[in-house]
Design a protein around this motif. Structure first.
Motif, short mmCIF file in Angstrom:
data_model
loop_
_atom_site.label_atom_id
_atom_site.label_comp_id
_atom_site.label_asym_id
_atom_site.label_seq_id
_atom_site.Cartn_x
_atom_site.Cartn_y
_atom_site.Cartn_z
N UNK A 28 0.82 -1.21 0.00
CA UNK A 28 0.00 0.00 0.00
C UNK A 28 0.86 1.26 0.00
N UNK A 29 1.86 1.32 0.88
CA UNK A 29 2.69 2.51 0.97
C UNK A 29 3.55 2.67 -0.29
N UNK A 30 4.21 1.58 -0.71
CA UNK A 30 5.11 1.64 -1.86
C UNK A 30 4.38 1.93 -3.16
N UNK A 31 3.35 1.15 -3.46
CA UNK A 31 2.67 1.28 -4.75
C UNK A 31 1.89 2.58 -4.86
N UNK A 261 14.32 9.60 -7.87
CA UNK A 261 14.87 8.70 -6.86
C UNK A 261 13.77 8.13 -5.98
N UNK A 262 12.84 8.96 -5.56
CA UNK A 262 11.73 8.51 -4.72
C UNK A 262 10.82 7.55 -5.49
N UNK A 263 10.64 7.81 -6.80
CA UNK A 263 9.84 6.90 -7.62
C UNK A 263 10.49 5.53 -7.72
N UNK A 264 11.81 5.51 -7.90
CA UNK A 264 12.55 4.24 -8.02
C UNK A 264 12.47 3.45 -6.71
N UNK A 265 12.67 4.13 -5.59
CA UNK A 265 12.65 3.47 -4.29
C UNK A 265 11.26 2.91 -3.99
N UNK A 266 10.23 3.71 -4.24
CA UNK A 266 8.87 3.24 -3.96
C UNK A 266 8.46 2.11 -4.90
N UNK A 267 8.96 2.14 -6.15
CA UNK A 267 8.69 1.04 -7.07
C UNK A 267 9.31 -0.26 -6.55
N UNK A 268 10.53 -0.16 -6.03
CA UNK A 268 11.19 -1.34 -5.46
C UNK A 268 10.43 -1.85 -4.23
N UNK A 271 7.26 -3.68 -5.43
CA UNK A 271 7.53 -5.01 -6.00
C UNK A 271 7.93 -6.00 -4.91
N UNK A 272 8.77 -5.56 -3.99
CA UNK A 272 9.19 -6.43 -2.89
C UNK A 272 8.01 -6.81 -2.00
N UNK A 273 7.10 -5.85 -1.77
CA UNK A 273 5.92 -6.14 -0.96
C UNK A 273 5.05 -7.20 -1.59
N UNK A 274 4.84 -7.11 -2.89
CA UNK A 274 4.04 -8.11 -3.59
C UNK A 274 4.74 -9.47 -3.53
N UNK A 275 6.07 -9.47 -3.69
CA UNK A 275 6.83 -10.72 -3.64
C UNK A 275 6.68 -11.40 -2.28
N UNK A 276 6.85 -10.64 -1.20
CA UNK A 276 6.71 -11.21 0.15
C UNK A 276 5.29 -11.71 0.36
N UNK A 277 4.31 -10.95 -0.13
CA UNK A 277 2.91 -11.32 0.06
C UNK A 277 2.59 -12.64 -0.62
N UNK A 278 3.15 -12.86 -1.82
CA UNK A 278 2.89 -14.11 -2.54
C UNK A 278 3.48 -15.32 -1.81
N UNK A 296 -7.23 2.53 -4.38
CA UNK A 296 -6.73 3.65 -3.57
C UNK A 296 -5.81 4.54 -4.40
N UNK A 297 -4.95 3.93 -5.23
CA UNK A 297 -4.07 4.71 -6.11
C UNK A 297 -4.88 5.59 -7.06
N UNK A 298 -5.98 5.03 -7.56
CA UNK A 298 -6.84 5.78 -8.46
C UNK A 298 -7.46 6.98 -7.74
N UNK A 299 -7.96 6.76 -6.53
CA UNK A 299 -8.57 7.84 -5.76
C UNK A 299 -7.53 8.93 -5.46
N UNK A 300 -6.31 8.52 -5.10
CA UNK A 300 -5.25 9.49 -4.81
C UNK A 300 -4.93 10.32 -6.05
N UNK A 301 -4.86 9.67 -7.20
CA UNK A 301 -4.55 10.38 -8.45
C UNK A 301 -5.63 11.41 -8.76
#
Length: 349
Positions: A28-31, A261-268, A271-278, A296-301
């Motif tokens: 949620x936070x990263x994506x 830089x913030x976009x790259x970090x949050x993207x990582x 992806x890591x969050x989804x990996x751990x979740x799976x 939620x991303x849509x609402x924020x946008x």
């Protein structure tokens, strides 16, 4: 126990450890924050998709080279020839999805359209894997298709209304937008084909998600040489942006480089969050979390960037996400949990 407690217990069992909760927070936070930084960059320079994609790939490849392959000493479990095929598809999908933003595609429509992965997966699953689905699956895909169609038509009208000038300029803007829609459609189908290819590989060689994550981001890096001039030009533009002082290092940095830089970090992080979740949860839980994250991303946008979003857009969005939830059989699971709650109450009485 209340019905709500039983439902929560169904999706996030009591036995779940802290890593599950941590993974959900990462997703949620990263994506969600990643979408904010991406749209901030795109609004400033609509054609910056290539430099954003390159930075994301380079960062994840570097991290994987150090921690996954142990500086190249660990051999891959899946043959490299298969990774070359997978990477070609992955690179194509990533570049086209980002480049489509150059063609009058608004970020909300971009997110909604990519929710159509269910449609693409079902179509290719029927054609390639000869799969057959239940009626509820066909209904959900029809709803997702209808929702995307509504949002697409409404966005097409906004392209025509928002274009000032001669009729020729209006036609040009509309054709420009149609190219973007065609690119998103192609990327959607290619992404679904890649998913089927990964599924067959994992069945044959076992699941190696983190290894695949590394090679999917490392092997395409030479391909960015074809885009080097565009990446360089946007790097120059980024360097000319307003400098801001970074508190930790006490140095002034161009604001767009900081956003990148913030976009790259949050993207990582995403992806890591989804990996751990799976690895920690059932696929139903993962799908539910990712679906809610998209919403939620849509609402924020919409709220944060004040993107144009009519009542019909809301209808289309609601239909898309309702269809997605039906596809994941969330409603069936809720009914099962509620029936279990009623049986438990009857036993106690």
């Amino acid at each position: 126990m209340s019905s709500l407690g039983i439902l929560v217990g169904y999706f996030l069992p009591i036995t779940a450890n802290m890593s599950t909760i941590f993974a959900v927070l990462l997703v949620f936070v990263g994506c969600c924050s990643n979408v904010v930084f991406l749209e901030t960059l795109v609004r400033e320079f609509p054609g910056c998709g290539n430099i954003v994609t390159f930075a994301q790939f380079a960062f994840i490849a570097l991290e994987g080279f150090i921690f996954e392959t142990n500086f190249g000493r660990k051999k891959p479990a899946i043959p490299m020839s298969n990774y070359v095929i997978m990477v070609t598809m992955f690179f194509t999908v990533s570049v086209i999805n980002n480049y489509a933003l150059n063609f009058n595609i608004a970020m909300p429509l971009h997110m909604i359209f990519r929710s159509g992965s269910l449609i693409a997966n079902m179509i290719l699953g029927i054609i390639i894997l000869k799969k057959r689905y239940s009626m509820s699956k066909y209904l959900s895909v029809a709803m997702v298709s209808l929702g995307i169609f509504i949002c697409t038509i409404m966005s097409a009208k906004q392209v025509n209304v928002g274009t000032k000038g001669s009729d020729d300029q209006g036609v040009y803007a509309f054709l420009h937008w149609l190219i973007g829609i065609a690119m998103l459609t192609f990327a959607l189908l290619m992404s679904a084909r890649m998913g089927i290819f990964q599924e067959t590989l994992y069945k044959q060689y076992g699941k190696h998600s983190k290894e695949a994550l590394f090679y999917n981001h490392c092997l395409p890096l030479p391909g960015f040489l074809l885009l080097s001039s565009d990446i360089y030009n946007h790097g120059v533009l980024f360097s000319q942006s307003t400098p801001v002082e970074v508190p930790v290092i006490g140095q002034a940095v161009p604001v767009l480089w900081l956003y990148l830089l913030l976009n790259v970090i949050t993207q990582y992080v995403c992806i890591r969050g989804v990996f751990i979740l799976t690895t920690e949860c059932a696929s139903l839980t993962v799908t539910l979390v990712v679906t809610l994250r998209k919403f939620i991303s849509l609402i924020i946008s919409i709220l944060f960037f004040k993107n144009p979003f009519t009542a019909w857009h809301w209808v289309g969005t609601g239909v898309v996400f309702l269809g997605t939830l039906i596809y994941t059989e969330v409603w069936t699971s809720i009914c099962t949990a509620l029936r279990g709650s009623e049986k438990l109450k009857k036993k106690k009485t």
